[in-house]
Design a protein around this motif. Structure first.
Motif, PDB file in Angstrom:
ATOM      1  N   UNK A  27       0.856  -1.190   0.000  1.00 60.75           N
ATOM      2  CA  UNK A  27       0.000   0.000   0.000  1.00 60.75           C
ATOM      3  C   UNK A  27       0.886   1.233   0.000  1.00 60.75           C
ATOM      4  N   UNK A  28       0.535   2.206  -0.839  1.00 59.62           N
ATOM      5  CA  UNK A  28       1.223   3.487  -0.899  1.00 59.62           C
ATOM      6  C   UNK A  28       0.236   4.580  -0.496  1.00 59.62           C
ATOM      7  N   UNK A  29       0.650   5.436   0.448  1.00 61.07           N
ATOM      8  CA  UNK A  29      -0.162   6.550   0.922  1.00 61.07           C
ATOM      9  C   UNK A  29       0.542   7.849   0.529  1.00 61.07           C
ATOM     10  N   UNK A 117      -4.054   1.601 -14.268  1.00 60.44           N
ATOM     11  CA  UNK A 117      -4.803   0.871 -15.303  1.00 60.44           C
ATOM     12  C   UNK A 117      -6.301   1.156 -15.190  1.00 60.44           C
ATOM     13  N   UNK A 118      -6.828   1.881 -16.160  1.00 57.30           N
ATOM     14  CA  UNK A 118      -8.249   2.252 -16.157  1.00 57.30           C
ATOM     15  C   UNK A 118      -8.968   1.662 -17.370  1.00 57.30           C
ATOM     16  N   UNK A 119      -8.516   2.015 -18.586  1.00 51.47           N
ATOM     17  CA  UNK A 119      -9.133   1.401 -19.765  1.00 51.47           C
ATOM     18  C   UNK A 119      -8.615  -0.017 -19.974  1.00 51.47           C
ATOM     19  N   UNK A 120      -7.475  -0.341 -19.385  1.00 52.34           N
ATOM     20  CA  UNK A 120      -6.997  -1.731 -19.359  1.00 52.34           C
ATOM     21  C   UNK A 120      -7.570  -2.394 -18.114  1.00 52.34           C
ATOM     22  N   UNK A 121      -8.731  -3.018 -18.281  1.00 51.86           N
ATOM     23  CA  UNK A 121      -9.432  -3.562 -17.115  1.00 51.86           C
ATOM     24  C   UNK A 121      -8.895  -4.922 -16.675  1.00 51.86           C
ATOM     25  N   UNK A 146       0.226  -2.459  -6.686  1.00 50.86           N
ATOM     26  CA  UNK A 146       0.027  -2.013  -5.307  1.00 50.86           C
ATOM     27  C   UNK A 146      -1.316  -1.276  -5.202  1.00 50.86           C
ATOM     28  N   UNK A 147      -1.767  -1.041  -3.975  1.00 51.78           N
ATOM     29  CA  UNK A 147      -2.963  -0.234  -3.710  1.00 51.78           C
ATOM     30  C   UNK A 147      -2.540   1.180  -3.360  1.00 51.78           C
ATOM     31  N   UNK A 148      -3.255   2.167  -3.901  1.00 48.39           N
ATOM     32  CA  UNK A 148      -2.871   3.563  -3.731  1.00 48.39           C
ATOM     33  C   UNK A 148      -3.949   4.364  -3.001  1.00 48.39           C
ATOM     34  N   UNK A 149      -3.515   5.129  -2.024  1.00 48.79           N
ATOM     35  CA  UNK A 149      -4.352   6.134  -1.366  1.00 48.79           C
ATOM     36  C   UNK A 149      -3.718   7.497  -1.599  1.00 48.79           C
ATOM     37  N   UNK A 150      -4.538   8.492  -1.935  1.00 55.87           N
ATOM     38  CA  UNK A 150      -4.071   9.872  -2.030  1.00 55.87           C
ATOM     39  C   UNK A 150      -4.970  10.735  -1.153  1.00 55.87           C
ATOM     40  N   UNK A 151      -4.369  11.416  -0.203  1.00 56.28           N
ATOM     41  CA  UNK A 151      -5.097  12.271   0.729  1.00 56.28           C
ATOM     42  C   UNK A 151      -6.227  11.517   1.430  1.00 56.28           C
ATOM     43  N   UNK A 152      -5.921  10.266   1.806  1.00 55.79           N
ATOM     44  CA  UNK A 152      -6.866   9.463   2.565  1.00 55.79           C
ATOM     45  C   UNK A 152      -7.955   8.803   1.747  1.00 55.79           C
ATOM     46  N   UNK A 156      -7.499   2.919  -5.887  1.00 51.61           N
ATOM     47  CA  UNK A 156      -7.544   1.675  -6.641  1.00 51.61           C
ATOM     48  C   UNK A 156      -6.190   1.001  -6.756  1.00 51.61           C
ATOM     49  N   UNK A 157      -6.138  -0.039  -7.605  1.00 54.24           N
ATOM     50  CA  UNK A 157      -4.902  -0.779  -7.851  1.00 54.24           C
ATOM     51  C   UNK A 157      -4.082  -0.040  -8.906  1.00 54.24           C
ATOM     52  N   UNK A 158      -2.823   0.194  -8.596  1.00 52.99           N
ATOM     53  CA  UNK A 158      -1.877   0.847  -9.501  1.00 52.99           C
ATOM     54  C   UNK A 158      -0.704  -0.097  -9.765  1.00 52.99           C
TER      55      UNK A 158
END
Length: 589
Positions: A27-29, A117-121, A146-152, A156-158
């Motif tokens: 996880x990345x915050x 990955x957004x259009x690459x589902x 990895x899983x990403x959080x930005x500002x709490x 999604x998965x990045x």
């Protein structure tokens, strides 16, 4: 249920349990300290990043993550308009300068790409593409999900992707100093891309190419990545421009290209083209096309690669490219300059010299031989299945989290789509499909370009569609290139070796406690050359060298030491198609 109802329901559901959930990915915050982070921010803004990278990770433990100061901005051009965009980050020291660090056990660097990955589902196209190029024996950026959080807020998965850079553990060309302006010194190393303008300046294809590089006589945009244009000396640009134009001139004024092998590294020219074709990359050859050139004293030829940018590959073209599995990308009339692709003023096309090589009978003969070698082993469908099966098991729970956050399965997706939980600290009046389409092309999604060519209702359906289309593409290429896949792969891994970076005393003082995966897959330093009936084998490993035919039979085997070994091609291997192996792995030419 309507789209807005689905995303509101999904967002509320996720918020109710995310803080208590244990994740099976790192996880990345990221905290932007109250600053907006959207596509309108063109310069990296200061932020902090915390990384949790245990066997399992819990959001509630974010304070325990390894903390870094970073600069961050949205990356990409068309993809910057996705509601789930990618980001470029630079890890910084206390003075705000770039600082090399290891992330997820990868060799240290200061610049990294967070691919969304957004259009690459399937969430797998870039990872699979880079794996395939490494399988062929070349450096290609390593990837980690990895899983990403930005500002709490959960984003999604990045996918963490190594940025293409010069370095011992990336593109291993020589450092080019400002004083290297003549003789062998000026001949390398260079890294550039044939690409849209704006790659380095944050523009959308309308920039002056001279801000980032130069244009060749054939009209190709040379976007400099190393050295950057501001560090490129006049003599260095003149040298590289002349070298490329000398190559272009081999195919002009009725010339047949004779001598192109003196300018282009043939192994890379075969493998890169086969890789762009097997991935059926809609963007191939005319943008995101990276190349590099070492010094003359270290080979000196234009080398194609590393590979880059596979959002619209593997039959995921949608409105932006092919969803079929037949037809050569390099024979696309638009890519051959017949109409071209107008992108914000950039008339993009494949290099004429590469098209000329493609049409050459000797190149085609070598292409068929190399395809047979790769498909017999490291690109065998069963070899690919093992990799895909392992990644599917690894990502199954993560995909469930991602598509609760981004419920876009079963429908077209692209620019201007609404965000269920918009980025904090930004003016979000333009969310929900009101973003201006930057390329002035057809509408779709929420007012921008619709991309993605399958739209299965489940992640499993998207993943298996990717597998199916890759196999269909391989089978189509088999037919075109006169190859029949053996029932079992002959060899499943390549030899790509450098000493693990943690043994490098220059960086170990910072990273003695890092737990590493197998990092043997780095830039190739092991290879062989066929020269007048002899094999010249260069290796820093030593061990058992063998020649196998395409059915797996051993034609020749011997022990060799580290360094250079010269052997006469044995009689049993003469006039036969074989694969060279070292310690049971494929050795590259």
């Amino acid at each position: 249920m309507g789209y807005w109802a689905k995303i509101i329901s999904a967002s509320a559901l996720f918020a109710s349990f995310s803080l208590a959930q244990t994740y099976d990915l790192p996880i990345v915050f990221i905290d932007t300290k109250g600053e907006c982070l959207d596509q309108n921010v063109t310069e990296k803004i200061p932020a902090t990043m915390k990384v949790l990278d245990g066997a399992t990770n819990n959001v509630a433990d974010s304070a325990k993550g390894t903390r870094y100061d970073i600069g961050i901005k949205v990356r990409g051009q068309s993809s910057a308009k996705f509601p789930k965009p990618g980001y470029s980050i630079e890890v910084r020291d206390e003075k705000g300068e770039g600082m090399d660090v290891s992330l997820f056990g990868l060799p240290p660097a200061d610049d990294w790409v967070l691919h969304g990955p957004y259009v690459d589902k399937s969430m797998m196209r870039n990872a699979l593409a880079h794996w395939l190029f490494r399988q062929a024996g070349h450096y290609s950026p390593r990837t980690k999900h990895f899983d990403l959080y930005i500002n709490g807020v959960y984003r999604g998965v990045y996918v963490l992707i190594e940025k293409i850079k010069r370095g011992k553990y990336r593109v291993n060309v020589s450092k080019l100093k400002e004083t290297d302006i003549s003789g062998d010194d000026v001949t390398g190393g260079y890294i550039w891309a044939f690409d849209k303008t704006g790659t380095n300046t944050g523009g959308m294809g309308m920039d002056d190419v001279n801000k980032e590089g130069f244009r060749t006589a054939d009209g190709l945009n040379v976007i400099m990545h190393y050295p950057k244009k501001e560090n490129l000396q006049t003599e260095q640009q003149a040298y590289l421009k002349k070298y490329l134009e000398d190559l272009e001139n081999l195919f002009k004024n009725g010339k047949n290209g004779s001598g192109y092998e003196n300018y282009v590294d043939m192994t890379s020219a075969l493998d890169y083209v086969l890789h762009e074709e097997v991935t059926n990359n809609s963007d191939s050859y005319w943008c995101s096309f990276f190349l590099h050139k070492p010094k003359d004293s270290k080979g000196g030829k234009v080398t194609l690669g590393p590979a880059w940018d596979f959002n619209l590959a593997m039959s995921n073209g949608g409105g932006m490219g092919s969803t079929s599995t037949d037809g050569w990308q390099i024979e696309n009339p638009q890519k051959q300059g017949q109409g071209g692709m107008m992108m914000m003023g950039s008339n993009l096309k494949a290099p004429n010299w590469l098209i000329g090589m493609w049409k050459d009978s000797h190149y085609q003969s070598e292409l068929k031989k190399r395809w047979a070698e790769l498909r017999s082993g490291v690109w065998h469908t069963k070899t690919m299945d093992v990799y895909l099966d392992s990644m599917k098991a690894y990502l199954t729970k993560a995909a469930d989290r991602n598509f609760k956050r981004w419920p876009n399965l079963g429908q077209g997706s692209g620019q201007g789509d609404p965000d269920p939980e918009p980025m904090k600290f930004c003016n979000n009046q333009n969310q929900g499909g009101q973003n201006q389409n930057p390329w002035g092309m057809w509408g779709g999604g929420g007012g921008g370009i619709t991309m993605g060519g399958n739209n299965a209702n489940t992640w499993d359906g998207e993943f298996e569609h990717l597998r199916k289309k890759m196999k269909e593409r391989m089978q189509w290429m088999d037919r075109q290139l006169g190859f029949t896949e053996p029932s079992q792969p002959i060899v499943t891994e390549p030899v790509i070796h450098l000493p693990p970076w943690q043994n490098d005393t220059a960086v170990m003082s910072m990273y003695r406690s890092v737990q590493m995966e197998n990092l043997s897959r780095l830039s190739p330093t092991n290879y062989f050359v066929v020269n007048n009936g002899y094999l010249e084998i260069q290796t820093d490993l030593g061990g058992t060298f063998a020649l196998l035919d395409l059915n797996g039979a051993v034609l020749f085997k011997t022990r060799i030491n580290k360094g250079l070994t010269t052997l006469k091609i044995p009689a049993k291997a003469l006039n036969k198609h074989w694969i060279a192996t070292l310690n049971g792995k494929m050795l590259s030419r």
